[in-house]
Design a protein around this motif. Structure first.
Motif, PDB file in Angstrom:
ATOM      1  N   MET A  71       0.856  -1.192   0.000  1.00 61.33           N
ATOM      2  CA  MET A  71       0.000   0.000   0.000  1.00 61.33           C
ATOM      3  C   MET A  71       0.886   1.234   0.000  1.00 61.33           C
ATOM      4  O   MET A  71       2.085   1.164   0.252  1.00 61.33           O
ATOM      5  N   ARG A  72       0.286   2.358  -0.254  1.00 59.14           N
ATOM      6  CA  ARG A  72       0.998   3.631  -0.317  1.00 59.14           C
ATOM      7  C   ARG A  72       0.651   4.443   0.928  1.00 59.14           C
ATOM      8  O   ARG A  72      -0.487   4.442   1.388  1.00 59.14           O
ATOM      9  N   ILE A  73       1.648   5.183   1.438  1.00 61.39           N
ATOM     10  CA  ILE A  73       1.424   6.072   2.574  1.00 61.39           C
ATOM     11  C   ILE A  73       0.797   7.364   2.041  1.00 61.39           C
ATOM     12  O   ILE A  73       1.398   8.075   1.238  1.00 61.39           O
ATOM     13  N   ALA A  74      -0.414   7.633   2.488  1.00 59.03           N
ATOM     14  CA  ALA A  74      -1.101   8.856   2.065  1.00 59.03           C
ATOM     15  C   ALA A  74      -0.793  10.012   3.010  1.00 59.03           C
ATOM     16  O   ALA A  74      -0.757  11.176   2.595  1.00 59.03           O
ATOM     17  N   ALA A  75      -0.571   9.686   4.290  1.00 57.08           N
ATOM     18  CA  ALA A  75      -0.284  10.726   5.278  1.00 57.08           C
ATOM     19  C   ALA A  75       0.286  10.067   6.516  1.00 57.08           C
ATOM     20  O   ALA A  75       0.176   8.854   6.693  1.00 57.08           O
ATOM     21  N   VAL A  76       0.889  10.867   7.344  1.00 58.21           N
ATOM     22  CA  VAL A  76       1.362  10.413   8.654  1.00 58.21           C
ATOM     23  C   VAL A  76       0.753  11.370   9.671  1.00 58.21           C
ATOM     24  O   VAL A  76       0.985  12.572   9.615  1.00 58.21           O
ATOM     25  N   GLU A  77      -0.082  10.804  10.548  1.00 61.52           N
ATOM     26  CA  GLU A  77      -0.784  11.636  11.528  1.00 61.52           C
ATOM     27  C   GLU A  77      -0.493  11.106  12.919  1.00 61.52           C
ATOM     28  O   GLU A  77      -0.885   9.992  13.248  1.00 61.52           O
ATOM     29  N   ASN A  78       0.219  11.892  13.706  1.00 59.73           N
ATOM     30  CA  ASN A  78       0.563  11.515  15.077  1.00 59.73           C
ATOM     31  C   ASN A  78       1.253  10.158  15.147  1.00 59.73           C
ATOM     32  O   ASN A  78       0.953   9.340  16.011  1.00 59.73           O
ATOM     33  N   GLY A  79       2.141   9.883  14.227  1.00 54.66           N
ATOM     34  CA  GLY A  79       2.894   8.644  14.225  1.00 54.66           C
ATOM     35  C   GLY A  79       2.145   7.454  13.650  1.00 54.66           C
ATOM     36  O   GLY A  79       2.631   6.337  13.718  1.00 54.66           O
ATOM     37  N   VAL A  80       0.980   7.671  13.108  1.00 48.83           N
ATOM     38  CA  VAL A  80       0.176   6.609  12.505  1.00 48.83           C
ATOM     39  C   VAL A  80       0.159   6.821  10.994  1.00 48.83           C
ATOM     40  O   VAL A  80      -0.141   7.911  10.519  1.00 48.83           O
ATOM     41  N   LEU A  81       0.509   5.748  10.272  1.00 48.68           N
ATOM     42  CA  LEU A  81       0.512   5.831   8.810  1.00 48.68           C
ATOM     43  C   LEU A  81      -0.920   5.688   8.304  1.00 48.68           C
ATOM     44  O   LEU A  81      -1.633   4.773   8.695  1.00 48.68           O
ATOM     45  N   ARG A  82      -1.332   6.613   7.475  1.00 49.80           N
ATOM     46  CA  ARG A  82      -2.633   6.460   6.807  1.00 49.80           C
ATOM     47  C   ARG A  82      -2.333   5.911   5.419  1.00 49.80           C
ATOM     48  O   ARG A  82      -1.671   6.547   4.613  1.00 49.80           O
ATOM     49  N   LEU A  83      -2.793   4.684   5.190  1.00 49.40           N
ATOM     50  CA  LEU A  83      -2.467   3.979   3.954  1.00 49.40           C
ATOM     51  C   LEU A  83      -3.629   4.020   2.982  1.00 49.40           C
ATOM     52  O   LEU A  83      -4.790   4.134   3.370  1.00 49.40           O
ATOM     53  N   GLU A  84      -3.257   3.923   1.719  1.00 49.59           N
ATOM     54  CA  GLU A  84      -4.259   3.832   0.663  1.00 49.59           C
ATOM     55  C   GLU A  84      -3.778   2.780  -0.324  1.00 49.59           C
ATOM     56  O   GLU A  84      -2.571   2.518  -0.423  1.00 49.59           O
ATOM     57  N   PRO A  85      -4.712   2.168  -1.033  1.00 54.55           N
ATOM     58  CA  PRO A  85      -4.300   1.177  -2.029  1.00 54.55           C
ATOM     59  C   PRO A  85      -3.426   1.840  -3.094  1.00 54.55           C
ATOM     60  O   PRO A  85      -3.585   3.025  -3.392  1.00 54.55           O
ATOM     61  N   ILE A  86      -2.518   1.048  -3.596  1.00 63.35           N
ATOM     62  CA  ILE A  86      -1.675   1.564  -4.672  1.00 63.35           C
ATOM     63  C   ILE A  86      -2.524   1.635  -5.925  1.00 63.35           C
ATOM     64  O   ILE A  86      -3.076   0.655  -6.382  1.00 63.35           O
ATOM     65  N   GLY A  87      -2.632   2.814  -6.476  1.00 57.88           N
ATOM     66  CA  GLY A  87      -3.439   3.019  -7.682  1.00 57.88           C
ATOM     67  C   GLY A  87      -2.565   3.017  -8.910  1.00 57.88           C
ATOM     68  O   GLY A  87      -1.515   2.375  -8.955  1.00 57.88           O
ATOM     69  N   SER A  88      -2.955   3.805  -9.842  1.00 66.93           N
ATOM     70  CA  SER A  88      -2.200   3.866 -11.083  1.00 66.93           C
ATOM     71  C   SER A  88      -1.009   4.809 -10.980  1.00 66.93           C
ATOM     72  O   SER A  88      -0.106   4.749 -11.801  1.00 66.93           O
ATOM     73  N   ALA A  89      -1.007   5.684  -9.956  1.00 69.00           N
ATOM     74  CA  ALA A  89       0.114   6.612  -9.821  1.00 69.00           C
ATOM     75  C   ALA A  89       1.354   5.862  -9.372  1.00 69.00           C
ATOM     76  O   ALA A  89       1.263   4.930  -8.580  1.00 69.00           O
ATOM     77  N   PRO A  90       2.506   6.226  -9.887  1.00 67.24           N
ATOM     78  CA  PRO A  90       3.724   5.522  -9.476  1.00 67.24           C
ATOM     79  C   PRO A  90       4.023   5.760  -8.008  1.00 67.24           C
ATOM     80  O   PRO A  90       3.836   6.852  -7.501  1.00 67.24           O
ATOM     81  N   ALA A  91       4.458   4.705  -7.342  1.00 71.12           N
ATOM     82  CA  ALA A  91       4.785   4.792  -5.925  1.00 71.12           C
ATOM     83  C   ALA A  91       6.273   5.035  -5.765  1.00 71.12           C
ATOM     84  O   ALA A  91       7.080   4.602  -6.573  1.00 71.12           O
ATOM     85  N   GLU A  92       6.600   5.728  -4.715  1.00 72.97           N
ATOM     86  CA  GLU A  92       8.002   5.989  -4.417  1.00 72.97           C
ATOM     87  C   GLU A  92       8.523   4.864  -3.532  1.00 72.97           C
ATOM     88  O   GLU A  92       7.892   4.509  -2.548  1.00 72.97           O
ATOM     89  N   GLN A  93       9.646   4.315  -3.889  1.00 76.30           N
ATOM     90  CA  GLN A  93      10.238   3.213  -3.122  1.00 76.30           C
ATOM     91  C   GLN A  93      11.290   3.771  -2.189  1.00 76.30           C
ATOM     92  O   GLN A  93      12.198   4.468  -2.611  1.00 76.30           O
ATOM     93  N   LEU A  94      11.131   3.512  -0.896  1.00 74.64           N
ATOM     94  CA  LEU A  94      12.120   3.948   0.070  1.00 74.64           C
ATOM     95  C   LEU A  94      13.261   2.942   0.120  1.00 74.64           C
ATOM     96  O   LEU A  94      13.045   1.746  -0.055  1.00 74.64           O
ATOM     97  N   PRO A  95      14.471   3.410   0.390  1.00 73.63           N
ATOM     98  CA  PRO A  95      15.583   2.467   0.518  1.00 73.63           C
ATOM     99  C   PRO A  95      15.329   1.505   1.674  1.00 73.63           C
ATOM    100  O   PRO A  95      14.861   1.896   2.729  1.00 73.63           O
ATOM    101  N   GLY A  96      15.607   0.247   1.472  1.00 78.41           N
ATOM    102  CA  GLY A  96      15.454  -0.756   2.507  1.00 78.41           C
ATOM    103  C   GLY A  96      14.064  -1.329   2.632  1.00 78.41           C
ATOM    104  O   GLY A  96      13.828  -2.208   3.453  1.00 78.41           O
ATOM    105  N   GLN A  97      13.118  -0.812   1.856  1.00 75.36           N
ATOM    106  CA  GLN A  97      11.753  -1.318   1.915  1.00 75.36           C
ATOM    107  C   GLN A  97      11.638  -2.561   1.047  1.00 75.36           C
ATOM    108  O   GLN A  97      12.262  -2.644  -0.013  1.00 75.36           O
ATOM    109  N   PRO A  98      10.832  -3.512   1.489  1.00 73.60           N
ATOM    110  CA  PRO A  98      10.614  -4.685   0.635  1.00 73.60           C
ATOM    111  C   PRO A  98       9.882  -4.291  -0.640  1.00 73.60           C
ATOM    112  O   PRO A  98       9.014  -3.430  -0.614  1.00 73.60           O
ATOM    113  N   GLY A  99      10.281  -4.858  -1.733  1.00 76.64           N
ATOM    114  CA  GLY A  99       9.695  -4.488  -3.011  1.00 76.64           C
ATOM    115  C   GLY A  99       8.584  -5.252  -3.413  1.00 76.64           C
ATOM    116  O   GLY A  99       7.571  -5.600  -3.389  1.00 76.64           O
TER     117      GLY A  99
END
Length: 162
Positions: free
Chosen positions: A134-162
């Motif tokens: 899933m994609r991180i849409a926002a971070v609110e008070n240390g909680v990740l708000r996730l959304e399904p990965i859509g058609s927009a390209p996602a950014e891959q963070l270093p060290g994240q599982p692909g």
């Protein structure tokens, strides 16, 4: 003896104070001391023009020019904000927005956990099974708000599982 010398060369003392404040501005993060340096320089130059200026008037001049220079500086930085090559440098939460994460614990009734970096974080979003990307849409008070990965390209963070 030394006070008499200082009194005779107060304009030099004000100008030296301006230089020291300018140097301190370079050494200390922030943008405040430069305005005091400007006020000290103006006071020193005024004392060169008016050598009989009493000490109380010099201090008043320094205070007044400090207020004026800080006001002008604040207005300048408001009208001409500094541009940076990394506007999110000090906002670590904003840096992960748009990154993909893997759901570590299923998101049920809107809450679960996701892998971000080397740890798991509380997450909210639509229900999803463990292992879902899933994609991180926002971070609110240390909680990740996730959304399904859509058609927009996602950014891959270093060290994240692909």
């Amino acid at each position: 003896m030394i006070f008499e010398e200082i009194a005779q060369h107060l304009s030099a003392a004000w100008l030296a104070a301006a230089i020291l404040l300018g140097i301190a501005e370079l050494l200390i993060p922030g943008i405040f001391l430069i305005f005091l340096a400007v006020a000290a320089a103006i006071t020193g130059l005024a004392l060169l023009a008016l050598p009989e200026l009493p000490l109380i008037a010099q201090v008043g001049s320094f205070a007044a020019w400090s207020i004026v220079s800080v006001t002008v500086g604040r207005r300048w930085y408001r009208d001409y904000p500094l541009e940076t090559s990394d506007p999110m440098l000090n906002d670590r939460a904003a840096r992960v927005i748009g990154a993909t994460v893997v759901v570590a614990e299923p998101i049920v009734d809107g809450t679960g956990r996701a892998v971000l970096g080397d740890g798991t974080w509380p997450a909210t979003g639509p229900d999803a099974a463990a292992g879902t990307r899933m994609r991180i849409a926002a971070v609110e008070n240390g909680v990740l708000r996730l959304e399904p990965i859509g058609s927009a390209p996602a950014e891959q963070l270093p060290g994240q599982p692909g």
